[in-house]
Motif scaffolding. Structure first.
Motif, PDB file in Angstrom:
ATOM      1  N   ARG A   1       0.846  -1.192   0.000  1.00 10.68           N
ATOM      2  CA  ARG A   1       0.000   0.000   0.000  1.00 10.68           C
ATOM      3  C   ARG A   1       0.880   1.239   0.000  1.00 10.68           C
ATOM      4  O   ARG A   1       1.788   1.356   0.812  1.00 10.68           O
ATOM      5  CB  ARG A   1      -0.912  -0.061   1.205  1.00 10.68           C
ATOM      6  CG  ARG A   1      -1.784  -1.331   1.173  1.00 10.68           C
ATOM      7  CD  ARG A   1      -2.504  -1.604   2.481  1.00 10.68           C
ATOM      8  NE  ARG A   1      -3.479  -0.577   2.714  1.00 10.68           N
ATOM      9  CZ  ARG A   1      -3.434   0.266   3.751  1.00 10.68           C
ATOM     10  NH1 ARG A   1      -2.483   0.180   4.646  1.00 10.68           N
ATOM     11  NH2 ARG A   1      -4.348   1.187   3.902  1.00 10.68           N
ATOM     12  N   VAL A   2       0.597   2.180  -0.913  1.00  9.74           N
ATOM     13  CA  VAL A   2       1.464   3.337  -1.129  1.00  9.74           C
ATOM     14  C   VAL A   2       0.698   4.646  -0.945  1.00  9.74           C
ATOM     15  O   VAL A   2      -0.432   4.784  -1.412  1.00  9.74           O
ATOM     16  CB  VAL A   2       2.063   3.308  -2.557  1.00  9.74           C
ATOM     17  CG1 VAL A   2       3.034   4.464  -2.769  1.00  9.74           C
ATOM     18  CG2 VAL A   2       2.750   1.970  -2.831  1.00  9.74           C
TER      19      VAL A   2
ATOM     20  N   ASP B   1       1.286  11.179 -12.540  1.00 10.87           N
ATOM     21  CA  ASP B   1       2.116  10.237 -13.297  1.00 10.87           C
ATOM     22  C   ASP B   1       2.598   9.097 -12.398  1.00 10.87           C
ATOM     23  O   ASP B   1       2.623   7.933 -12.811  1.00 10.87           O
ATOM     24  CB  ASP B   1       3.330  10.945 -13.917  1.00 10.87           C
ATOM     25  CG  ASP B   1       2.943  11.869 -15.070  1.00 10.87           C
ATOM     26  OD1 ASP B   1       1.791  11.801 -15.539  1.00 10.87           O
ATOM     27  OD2 ASP B   1       3.816  12.671 -15.478  1.00 10.87           O
ATOM     28  N   THR B   2       2.982   9.426 -11.176  1.00  7.08           N
ATOM     29  CA  THR B   2       3.451   8.407 -10.233  1.00  7.08           C
ATOM     30  C   THR B   2       2.326   7.446  -9.878  1.00  7.08           C
ATOM     31  O   THR B   2       2.515   6.224  -9.864  1.00  7.08           O
ATOM     32  CB  THR B   2       4.025   9.073  -8.957  1.00  7.08           C
ATOM     33  OG1 THR B   2       5.089   9.954  -9.329  1.00  7.08           O
ATOM     34  CG2 THR B   2       4.528   8.034  -7.971  1.00  7.08           C
ATOM     35  N   ILE B   3       1.147   7.970  -9.634  1.00  4.95           N
ATOM     36  CA  ILE B   3      -0.007   7.120  -9.301  1.00  4.95           C
ATOM     37  C   ILE B   3      -0.336   6.193 -10.469  1.00  4.95           C
ATOM     38  O   ILE B   3      -0.571   4.994 -10.274  1.00  4.95           O
ATOM     39  CB  ILE B   3      -1.224   7.987  -8.911  1.00  4.95           C
ATOM     40  CG1 ILE B   3      -0.949   8.673  -7.571  1.00  4.95           C
ATOM     41  CG2 ILE B   3      -2.504   7.161  -8.861  1.00  4.95           C
ATOM     42  CD1 ILE B   3      -1.928   9.778  -7.223  1.00  4.95           C
ATOM     43  N   THR B   4      -0.327   6.721 -11.688  1.00  5.47           N
ATOM     44  CA  THR B   4      -0.598   5.903 -12.874  1.00  5.47           C
ATOM     45  C   THR B   4       0.426   4.776 -12.994  1.00  5.47           C
ATOM     46  O   THR B   4       0.069   3.622 -13.248  1.00  5.47           O
ATOM     47  CB  THR B   4      -0.583   6.779 -14.144  1.00  5.47           C
ATOM     48  OG1 THR B   4      -1.598   7.777 -14.011  1.00  5.47           O
ATOM     49  CG2 THR B   4      -0.846   5.950 -15.391  1.00  5.47           C
ATOM     50  N   LEU B   5       1.692   5.102 -12.787  1.00  2.08           N
ATOM     51  CA  LEU B   5       2.766   4.108 -12.861  1.00  2.08           C
ATOM     52  C   LEU B   5       2.555   3.001 -11.824  1.00  2.08           C
ATOM     53  O   LEU B   5       2.629   1.814 -12.144  1.00  2.08           O
ATOM     54  CB  LEU B   5       4.125   4.788 -12.624  1.00  2.08           C
ATOM     55  CG  LEU B   5       5.310   3.858 -12.412  1.00  2.08           C
ATOM     56  CD1 LEU B   5       5.776   3.312 -13.745  1.00  2.08           C
ATOM     57  CD2 LEU B   5       6.443   4.606 -11.729  1.00  2.08           C
ATOM     58  N   LEU B   6       2.271   3.376 -10.594  1.00  4.17           N
ATOM     59  CA  LEU B   6       2.137   2.392  -9.515  1.00  4.17           C
ATOM     60  C   LEU B   6       0.870   1.563  -9.652  1.00  4.17           C
ATOM     61  O   LEU B   6       0.870   0.363  -9.369  1.00  4.17           O
ATOM     62  CB  LEU B   6       2.178   3.093  -8.156  1.00  4.17           C
ATOM     63  CG  LEU B   6       3.441   3.892  -7.861  1.00  4.17           C
ATOM     64  CD1 LEU B   6       3.336   4.557  -6.506  1.00  4.17           C
ATOM     65  CD2 LEU B   6       4.679   3.022  -7.951  1.00  4.17           C
ATOM     66  N   ASP B   7      -0.223   2.185 -10.084  1.00  2.00           N
ATOM     67  CA  ASP B   7      -1.487   1.458 -10.238  1.00  2.00           C
ATOM     68  C   ASP B   7      -1.425   0.390 -11.331  1.00  2.00           C
ATOM     69  O   ASP B   7      -2.247  -0.519 -11.348  1.00  2.00           O
ATOM     70  CB  ASP B   7      -2.640   2.427 -10.514  1.00  2.00           C
ATOM     71  CG  ASP B   7      -3.160   3.075  -9.241  1.00  2.00           C
ATOM     72  OD1 ASP B   7      -2.868   2.566  -8.137  1.00  2.00           O
ATOM     73  OD2 ASP B   7      -3.867   4.102  -9.353  1.00  2.00           O
ATOM     74  N   ALA B   8      -0.457   0.490 -12.223  1.00  4.67           N
ATOM     75  CA  ALA B   8      -0.311  -0.509 -13.284  1.00  4.67           C
ATOM     76  C   ALA B   8       0.314  -1.808 -12.768  1.00  4.67           C
ATOM     77  O   ALA B   8       0.289  -2.825 -13.448  1.00  4.67           O
ATOM     78  CB  ALA B   8       0.540   0.050 -14.425  1.00  4.67           C
ATOM     79  N   SER B   9       0.845  -1.791 -11.545  1.00  2.00           N
ATOM     80  CA  SER B   9       1.489  -2.971 -10.964  1.00  2.00           C
ATOM     81  C   SER B   9       0.513  -3.727 -10.075  1.00  2.00           C
ATOM     82  O   SER B   9      -0.211  -3.120  -9.279  1.00  2.00           O
ATOM     83  CB  SER B   9       2.704  -2.535 -10.136  1.00  2.00           C
ATOM     84  OG  SER B   9       3.200  -3.630  -9.383  1.00  2.00           O
ATOM     85  N   ASP B  10       0.530  -5.051 -10.176  1.00  3.64           N
ATOM     86  CA  ASP B  10      -0.290  -5.880  -9.289  1.00  3.64           C
ATOM     87  C   ASP B  10       0.271  -5.929  -7.874  1.00  3.64           C
ATOM     88  O   ASP B  10      -0.421  -6.318  -6.944  1.00  3.64           O
ATOM     89  CB  ASP B  10      -0.376  -7.316  -9.826  1.00  3.64           C
ATOM     90  CG  ASP B  10      -1.167  -7.399 -11.115  1.00  3.64           C
ATOM     91  OD1 ASP B  10      -1.983  -6.490 -11.381  1.00  3.64           O
ATOM     92  OD2 ASP B  10      -0.971  -8.375 -11.861  1.00  3.64           O
ATOM     93  N   GLU B  11       1.537  -5.547  -7.709  1.00  2.00           N
ATOM     94  CA  GLU B  11       2.197  -5.639  -6.408  1.00  2.00           C
ATOM     95  C   GLU B  11       2.090  -4.363  -5.581  1.00  2.00           C
ATOM     96  O   GLU B  11       2.512  -4.332  -4.433  1.00  2.00           O
ATOM     97  CB  GLU B  11       3.674  -5.994  -6.596  1.00  2.00           C
ATOM     98  CG  GLU B  11       3.887  -7.370  -7.200  1.00  2.00           C
ATOM     99  CD  GLU B  11       5.346  -7.715  -7.297  1.00  2.00           C
ATOM    100  OE1 GLU B  11       5.961  -7.955  -6.238  1.00  2.00           O
ATOM    101  OE2 GLU B  11       5.876  -7.739  -8.417  1.00  2.00           O
TER     102      GLU B  11
END
Length: 189
Positions: free
Chosen positions: A10-11, A23-33
């Motif tokens: 959780r971030v 941009d950071t949220i979009t990048l992180l939300d693309a990861s299942d982890e």
């Protein structure tokens, strides 16, 4: 906070620049982890969010880096700043785990940073770290033995040493420590 090894980390993203934050949220939300649980424009908004939500990771912009210390009590803090920003060193001394340059890191880079921070602070050997990585993915001792070409007894010995070094008695708690979820652990006497 969950100690389930399959739960995403959780971030909380803290950045005064709305474009960098998005941009950071979009990048992180693309990861299942990874899962972004909140975002904030500054540390004044981030501190109560972090206290309430207890994220595993806080990504903190350089302008808010002076708040790395209180945030690092419950989360792994990574500073988002340029490579030569003087706020990075101050944040690292205050308890931040690492530094990431906005726009140039990937979700796997962040996950590697969390794992590296865990290894550094937990004192595991290279082989123990390798075994712990596999434990954190949900593998059994037998599966780990086959993957690393070791006997199951050797893996069990590694697991026992890992538990002793971490001061834990269960896989779930070891995984929580490994993944940087330190706030789920009881205080040691």
């Amino acid at each position: 906070m969950s100690v389930d090894e399959t739960a995403p980390l959780r971030v909380l993203v803290v950045d005064g620049d709305p474009r960098i934050r998005a941009d950071t949220i979009t990048l992180l939300d693309a990861s299942d982890e990874l899962r972004v649980v909140a975002d904030a424009p500054d540390s004044a908004a981030a501190l109560p969010l972090a206290e309430r939500l207890r994220p595993d990771i806080v990504l903190l912009d350089a302008a808010s880096a002076e708040h790395a210390k209180p945030l690092s009590r419950t989360s792994r803090v990574f500073v988002l700043a340029g490579p030569d920003d003087p706020a990075v060193q101050d944040a690292l001394h205050a308890g931040a785990c690492g530094h990431l340059v906005p726009g140039s890191f990937t979700a796997p880079d962040l996950i590697r940073g969390v794992r590296q921070a865990s290894r550094t602070t937990l004192g595991l050997s290279a082989r123990e770290s390798e075994v712990m990585d596999l434990i954190a993915t949900g593998r059994s001792n037998g599966e780990i033995a086959r993957q690393l070409f070791l006997s199951e007894k050797t893996v069990k010995n590694h697991v026992n040493r890992i538990y002793a070094k971490l001061g834990v008695s269960s896989r779930a708690t070891a995984i929580a420590l490994w993944r940087g979820m330190v706030s789920v652990l009881p205080a040691r006497d």
